[in-house]
Structure formats: structure tokens, C-alpha cells
Design a protein around this motif. Structure first.
Motif, mmCIF file in Angstrom:
data_model
loop_
_atom_site.group_PDB
_atom_site.id
_atom_site.type_symbol
_atom_site.label_atom_id
_atom_site.label_comp_id
_atom_site.label_asym_id
_atom_site.label_seq_id
_atom_site.Cartn_x
_atom_site.Cartn_y
_atom_site.Cartn_z
ATOM 1 N N ARG A 230 0.840 -1.194 0.000
ATOM 2 C CA ARG A 230 0.000 0.000 0.000
ATOM 3 C C ARG A 230 0.880 1.251 0.000
ATOM 4 O O ARG A 230 2.030 1.230 0.408
ATOM 5 N N ASP A 231 0.250 2.336 -0.427
ATOM 6 C CA ASP A 231 0.883 3.659 -0.446
ATOM 7 C C ASP A 231 0.482 4.354 0.851
ATOM 8 O O ASP A 231 -0.643 4.823 0.995
ATOM 9 N N TYR A 232 1.392 4.403 1.810
ATOM 10 C CA TYR A 232 1.103 5.042 3.087
ATOM 11 C C TYR A 232 1.490 6.516 3.019
ATOM 12 O O TYR A 232 2.537 6.864 2.493
ATOM 13 N N ILE A 233 0.623 7.373 3.566
ATOM 14 C CA ILE A 233 0.852 8.810 3.538
ATOM 15 C C ILE A 233 0.687 9.373 4.939
ATOM 16 O O ILE A 233 -0.241 8.987 5.675
ATOM 17 N N HIS A 234 1.592 10.260 5.328
ATOM 18 C CA HIS A 234 1.530 10.871 6.647
ATOM 19 C C HIS A 234 0.279 11.733 6.733
ATOM 20 O O HIS A 234 -0.027 12.512 5.832
ATOM 21 N N VAL A 235 -0.451 11.619 7.845
ATOM 22 C CA VAL A 235 -1.719 12.317 7.988
ATOM 23 C C VAL A 235 -1.553 13.838 7.939
ATOM 24 O O VAL A 235 -2.467 14.550 7.487
ATOM 25 N N VAL A 236 -0.406 14.363 8.352
ATOM 26 C CA VAL A 236 -0.197 15.812 8.270
ATOM 27 C C VAL A 236 -0.041 16.240 6.812
ATOM 28 O O VAL A 236 -0.570 17.275 6.392
ATOM 29 N N ASP A 237 0.690 15.453 6.012
ATOM 30 C CA ASP A 237 0.753 15.741 4.574
ATOM 31 C C ASP A 237 -0.643 15.727 3.965
ATOM 32 O O ASP A 237 -0.987 16.567 3.124
ATOM 33 N N LEU A 238 -1.448 14.764 4.385
ATOM 34 C CA LEU A 238 -2.809 14.645 3.872
ATOM 35 C C LEU A 238 -3.642 15.870 4.254
ATOM 36 O O LEU A 238 -4.370 16.437 3.424
ATOM 37 N N ALA A 239 -3.527 16.293 5.503
ATOM 38 C CA ALA A 239 -4.263 17.468 5.958
ATOM 39 C C ALA A 239 -3.862 18.707 5.160
ATOM 40 O O ALA A 239 -4.714 19.517 4.772
ATOM 41 N N LEU A 240 -2.580 18.858 4.889
ATOM 42 C CA LEU A 240 -2.110 20.000 4.103
ATOM 43 C C LEU A 240 -2.640 19.930 2.665
ATOM 44 O O LEU A 240 -2.866 20.967 2.036
ATOM 45 N N GLY A 241 -2.856 18.719 2.164
ATOM 46 C CA GLY A 241 -3.462 18.566 0.840
ATOM 47 C C GLY A 241 -4.870 19.129 0.793
ATOM 48 O O GLY A 241 -5.289 19.708 -0.220
ATOM 49 N N HIS A 242 -5.632 18.988 1.889
ATOM 50 C CA HIS A 242 -6.976 19.566 1.943
ATOM 51 C C HIS A 242 -6.926 21.085 1.913
ATOM 52 O O HIS A 242 -7.754 21.728 1.268
ATOM 53 N N LEU A 243 -5.977 21.636 2.619
ATOM 54 C CA LEU A 243 -5.818 23.088 2.626
ATOM 55 C C LEU A 243 -5.508 23.600 1.220
ATOM 56 O O LEU A 243 -6.101 24.583 0.749
ATOM 57 N N LYS A 244 -4.614 22.908 0.527
ATOM 58 C CA LYS A 244 -4.269 23.289 -0.851
ATOM 59 C C LYS A 244 -5.485 23.163 -1.771
ATOM 60 O O LYS A 244 -5.704 24.004 -2.651
ATOM 61 N N ALA A 245 -6.273 22.101 -1.575
ATOM 62 C CA ALA A 245 -7.450 21.899 -2.422
ATOM 63 C C ALA A 245 -8.452 23.029 -2.231
ATOM 64 O O ALA A 245 -9.031 23.539 -3.202
ATOM 65 N N LEU A 246 -8.682 23.443 -0.990
ATOM 66 C CA LEU A 246 -9.595 24.553 -0.737
ATOM 67 C C LEU A 246 -9.124 25.822 -1.440
ATOM 68 O O LEU A 246 -9.924 26.556 -2.015
ATOM 69 N N GLN A 247 -7.831 26.053 -1.393
ATOM 70 C CA GLN A 247 -7.278 27.252 -2.030
ATOM 71 C C GLN A 247 -7.480 27.232 -3.543
ATOM 72 O O GLN A 247 -7.643 28.281 -4.164
ATOM 73 N N ARG A 248 -7.469 26.030 -4.143
ATOM 74 C CA ARG A 248 -7.613 25.913 -5.592
ATOM 75 C C ARG A 248 -9.066 25.949 -6.049
ATOM 76 O O ARG A 248 -9.334 26.052 -7.241
ATOM 77 N N LEU A 249 -10.000 25.868 -5.106
ATOM 78 C CA LEU A 249 -11.418 25.929 -5.475
ATOM 79 C C LEU A 249 -11.872 27.390 -5.569
ATOM 80 O O LEU A 249 -12.896 27.789 -5.002
ATOM 81 N N ASP A 250 -11.108 28.170 -6.317
ATOM 82 C CA ASP A 250 -11.421 29.581 -6.487
ATOM 83 C C ASP A 250 -12.291 29.830 -7.713
ATOM 84 O O ASP A 250 -12.772 30.950 -7.928
ATOM 85 N N VAL A 251 -12.486 28.784 -8.524
ATOM 86 C CA VAL A 251 -13.361 28.880 -9.692
ATOM 87 C C VAL A 251 -14.187 27.592 -9.764
ATOM 88 O O VAL A 251 -13.787 26.552 -9.241
ATOM 89 N N PRO A 252 -15.351 27.609 -10.435
ATOM 90 C CA PRO A 252 -16.169 26.397 -10.560
ATOM 91 C C PRO A 252 -15.396 25.268 -11.243
ATOM 92 O O PRO A 252 -14.708 25.482 -12.246
ATOM 93 N N GLN A 253 -15.519 24.065 -10.701
ATOM 94 C CA GLN A 253 -14.820 22.900 -11.241
ATOM 95 C C GLN A 253 -15.267 21.665 -10.481
ATOM 96 O O GLN A 253 -15.857 21.755 -9.404
#
Length: 335
Positions: A230-253
Motif C-alpha cells: 500500500r501507499d502510506y501517507i503521513h496524515v499531516v501531509d494529507l491534511a495539508l493537501g486539503h488546505l491546498k485543495a480549498l485554495q484551488r477551489l477559487d473557480v467552478p470545477q
């Protein structure tokens, strides 16, 4: 922004709430505590030095969700609330469809009624089914091998249908691989209720002495040592990915994004790395394969780097070190 975080007291939700607070957002946690713990929210506030707001409720209660969105002026939702154990979903499929699929439909209906059209959804790499090719990129064919995976796939389809019908929505579908580890402070981490369903917390409980041995489900897969990869990912990296995703939702998509490291580790590789991090032995027994599991699953995370400017920074040694730090400080979890 004021962000409603469903399941914010859970494992991934709690780490994401901390990152949201530290980034300056207001956070409203909506949780029924079926998989989360109120103590996690207190510790988040201590770490962030900021307060969050809690509404105790179930996402299947559409009126309660609408009331929370309106009362607190929420502008976006990060949706974690859901049941997530593969084996349990095989045994209790109706419970998974009710909680995950029906719950999400009511959440989206509440958002629609309140004029909130920005959502980051916690999906899963299980939507790729039994991999036809590796690493898994976002254009890999979708399928599911268990009811948990099907519930995630149904929700993804629901979100894509919603966007086609209402192209003003801003939707990020984040497909996780295997979140592990904990915050470096050891104050928040994974707190499984009852028997852990995921590898790392079970390994940690064996190392701390809460369990006698680890069951390794399947030792005859077509992998280097016969155990699942399996591809294991650190939960803090994952949390930061959510923050980045929110920032990119600046236009409809409506966008699907893998969050993983791109590296696959077998069960026994994780066990050995955890033994090094903890200085403890982790005895194990190999048992027959578990229904619904696949031999190997790991990400092609290149789109996340291109689109979000996000890349996992923490390796397996970091994951094991931080998870052990959490386990040592909290041998009984949040109790």
C-alpha cells in the motif's frame, strides 16, 4: 473563510481542522462522535491557540446541517464523515450505504438550500478497484471490490452529476491512499474505537502491549514478500493537501486528485520500520486473505503536484516515529 468540517473529530478530520485553524480559517466541526472523540477538539484548540465551534449532529439530519450552515455563515465544506472499514462494510453493507451515501446526499441538499457550493470530499483509492496498472493515476478505470469502496464511488458519481447539473459548484474529490502517523506533538492521532481496522494503529497497539500479535491478512499475494503493498501517507501531509485543495477551489470545477506518496510498502516492511521507530518487537501471524482486499495499490501523485503545488514531504520512518510518539503518550488513546 468559515469551513464546516463533517467528521472533524476523527483522525484525518482533526489534523485537517488544526491546519485550517493555523491557516487563519474559522472552523465549525459537525460530528456525531461515532468515530471521533471530543478530546481531540480540545487538543486542536490548544495546539492552534484558537477556538473552533462544535455542533454535535448526524449528517443524515438535513435540517440540522442546514441550521449549522446558516447560523455560522459557512462558505465551504470539508466532508470526512463516513464509515471506513473494508471488512465491516462487507458484513454490514446497508449500514455503509445509509451512512455514507444517504448522509452525503442530505449534506449536499443542505448545502444547495443554503447556497454553499464549495466542497472538498474525502474519497479513497478503493474507487480504483483491483488495479489494472500501477501506479494509479486519476484516469484509471473506476470500480469497487467492497461496499465501502462502492459507497465512495457512488458519492463521487453524485458529485459529478451535481456539477453537470449545476456548473457553478466547486468540488475537489481527494482520493486518499493509506493515512498513517500523527501530529509531531503527539497530542492528536488515530484513536480507533474497539479493534483497529487499519494496519498502523494495530501495529502500534501490539508494540505498546495492548495486543499480543498482529494478524497479517494474506501472505500469498504476488508481491516481493507475499503481503499486501500500500501507499502510506503521513496524515499531516494529507491534511495539508486539503488546505491546498480549498485554495484551488477559487473557480467552478469538479476535479479528482490523488493524495499519496507514489511509493508502495508491504505489510512486513511497515512492521519492520515500526520496530525500528519504537524499539519494540511486533510479533505477527499470517492469516488467510481478507475479503475485498487487493494485492497492491499505490498512487501516481504527479497531478496533485502540478495542480495543487502539493507533494508529500514525510517518509515511512517519519510516519512510524510520529505514530509511535502518539501511541506512547496516549497508550489508551484519548481515554
Amino acid at each position: 473563510m468559515t469551513i464546516l468540517v463533517t467528521g472533524g473529530a476523527g483522525y484525518i478530520g482533526s489534523h485537517t481542522c488544526l491546519e485550517l485553524l493555523q491557516a487563519g480559517h474559522q472552523v465549525l466541526v459537525f460530528d456525531n462522535f461515532s468515530n471521533g472523540h471530543p478530546e481531540a477538539l480540545k487538543r486542536i484548540e490548544q495546539l492552534a491557540g484558537r477556538r473552533l465551534t462544535l455542533v454535535r449532529g448526524d449528517i443524515r439530519d438535513q435540517d440540522a446541517v442546514e441550521a449549522a450552515l446558516r447560523q455560522h455563515g459557512c462558505t465551504a465544506v470539508v466532508h470526512f464523515a463516513g464509515l471506513k472499514a473494508v471488512g465491516e462494510s462487507v458484513e454490514q453493507p446497508l449500514r455503509y450505504y445509509d451512512n455514507n451515501v444517504v448522509g452525503t446526499q442530505r449534506l449536499l441538499a443542505a448545502m444547495h438550500n443554503c447556497g454553499v457550493n464549495t466542497i472538498v470530499f474525502s474519497s479513497s483509492a478503493t474507487v480504483y478497484g483491483d488495479p489494472q496498472r500501477l501506479p494509479l493515476a486519476e484516469d484509471h478505470p473506476l470500480s469497487a471490490t467492497n461496499p465501502y469502496g462502492r459507497s465512495k464511488l457512488f458519492i463521487e458519481d453524485m458529485l459529478r452529476d451535481l456539477y453537470r447539473a449545476n456548473p457553478d459548484w466547486r468540488i475537489a474529490i481527494l482520493r486518499y491512499f493509506n493515512p498513517v502517523g500523527a501530529h509531531a506533538s503527539g497530542r492528536i492521532g488515530e484513536n480507533p474505537l474497539g479493534t483497529p481496522n487499519n494496519l498502523m494503529p494495530f501495529v502500534a497497539q501490539v508494540a505498546i502491549g495492548r495486543r499480543d500479535f498482529l494478524n497479517v491478512w494474506g501472505g500469498d499475494y504476488a508481491t516481493a514478500d507475499g503481503t499486501g503493498v500500500r501507499d502510506y501517507i503521513h496524515v499531516v501531509d494529507l491534511a495539508l493537501g486539503h488546505l491546498k485543495a480549498l485554495q484551488r477551489l477559487d473557480v467552478p470545477q469538479c476535479t479528482e486528485i490523488n493524495l499519496g506518496t507514489g511509493n508502495g510498502y508491504s505489510v512486513l516492511e511497515v512492521v519492520k520500520a515500526f520496530e525500528v521507530a519504537s524499539g519494540r518487537a511486533v510479533p505477527y501471524r499470517v492469516s488467510p486473505r481478507r475479503a475485498g482486499d487487493v494485492a497492491a495499490c499505490y498512487a501516481d501523485p504527479s497531478y496533485a503536484e502540478r495542480f495543487l503545488g502539493w507533494k508529500a514531504q514525510r517518509g515511512l520512518a517519519d510516519m512510524c516515529r510520529d505514530h509511535w510518539n502518539w501511541q506512547e503518550q496516549n497508550p489508551e488513546g484519548y481515554v
